[in-house]
Design an enzyme around this catalytic site. Structure first.
Site, PDB file in Angstrom:
ATOM      1  N   SER A  48       1.111  -1.094  -0.039  1.00 59.11           N
ATOM      2  CA  SER A  48      -0.162   0.231   0.128  1.00 59.11           C
ATOM      3  C   SER A  48       0.908   1.125  -0.204  1.00 59.11           C
ATOM      4  O   SER A  48       0.381   2.219  -0.010  1.00 59.11           O
ATOM      5  CB  SER A  48      -0.799   0.098   1.243  1.00 59.11           C
ATOM      6  OG  SER A  48       0.371   0.416   2.954  1.00 59.11           O
ATOM      7  N   LYS A  85       0.824   4.208   6.862  1.00 64.74           N
ATOM      8  CA  LYS A  85       0.591   5.555   5.920  1.00 64.74           C
ATOM      9  C   LYS A  85       0.795   6.661   6.166  1.00 64.74           C
ATOM     10  O   LYS A  85       1.597   6.946   6.822  1.00 64.74           O
ATOM     11  CB  LYS A  85      -1.396   5.406   5.684  1.00 64.74           C
ATOM     12  CG  LYS A  85      -1.682   3.692   6.259  1.00 64.74           C
ATOM     13  CD  LYS A  85      -1.965   3.514   5.047  1.00 64.74           C
ATOM     14  CE  LYS A  85      -2.771   1.577   5.168  1.00 64.74           C
ATOM     15  NZ  LYS A  85      -2.635   0.923   3.758  1.00 64.74           N
TER      16      LYS A  85
END
Length: 188
Positions: A48, A85
Site C-alpha cells: 500500500s 500510511k
C-alpha cells in the site's frame, strides 16, 4: 625488580580491560534503550505504500516529533492491525479529492511524492473522488485525529475504510529505510 614491573603491567592490562568492559556494558544498555524507545525498527508488509516503501523494507521510526501533513506514520488502526500510511489530513481539515486532485479546506494541494506514480498511470484515475465529510460524518477532521492514505491508492486500506486515526494510536513516524541496503534512503 622484574616482579614489580610484571605486577604493574598486569594491573595496567586489568585496568584497560575493566575500562573497555564498562564502556561496552554502558554502550549496550544505551543501544537497547535507543532501539526500544527512540529509533524503533519496523518491517513493511504489504504494497500500500509502494513505491515509496516496498514490501519487506525495514524502516526506523521515531516517536518524539510532531506529526505534519504528508509524514509517513506507523499506527494501530481501530481494527487492531498495525499499518504504515501517509498523513493527508490534520485535525480541523476538510479533505477532498476531485479528478485526482487533493483539496485541503477547498484549496488545491500538490502531492510531490505521487509525481512519478501519476506519470505512469495511463488513463486511470489514481485517487478516486472522496470527501472526508461523507466518510467521517463531520465537516472537519476531529481534534487529535488524522486522515491517512497509502501512496498506492488502489491497493490501500486506509481512512477511506476505517476512518481517522487517533493521535494516541500513532506509534511513530517513519524516518529511514535501512534494509535492504540498495533501497536505503531517508523517508519523505
Amino acid at each position: 625488580m622484574w616482579k614489580k614491573d610484571g605486577e604493574k603491567l598486569e594491573k595496567k592490562v586489568l585496568d584497560i580491560v575493566w575500562h573497555w568492559l564498562k564502556l561496552i556494558v554502558v554502550c549496550s544498555i544505551f543501544a537497547v534503550i535507543v532501539q526500544a524507545f527512540i529509533l524503533i525498527p519496523v518491517e513493511v508488509s504489504g504494497k500500500s505504500m509502494s513505491p515509496t516503501l516496498k514490501e519487506n523494507d525495514f524502516i526506523v521510526m521515531e516517536n518524539f516529533s510532531q506529526i505534519d501533513r504528508f509524514d509517513i506514520i506507523v499506527f494501530t488502526s481501530p481494527d487492531g492491525n498495525t499499518y504504515i500510511k501517509r498523513v493527508i489530513g490534520l485535525p480541523g481539515d476538510h479533505v477532498k479529492y476531485e479528478k485526482d486532485q487533493l483539496y485541503i479546506n477547498n484549496e488545491k494541494v500538490e502531492e510531490p511524492f505521487l509525481k512519478d506514480i501519476k506519470k505512469h498511470k495511463n488513463e486511470y484515475v489514481f485517487t478516486t473522488d472522496l470527501n472526508s465529510e461523507d466518510i467521517l460524518g463531520t465537516k472537519k477532521i476531529p481534534k487529535n485525529q488524522y486522515f491517512v492514505l497509502g501512496d498506492n491508492r488502489r491497493l490501500s486500506k486506509d481512512s477511506r475504510s476505517f476512518g481517522t486515526i487517533s493521535e494516541t494510536s500513532v506509534l511513530g513516524k517513519a524516518r529511514v529505510v535501512y534494509y535492504p541496503i540498495f533501497h536505503s534512503k531517508i523517508v519523505k
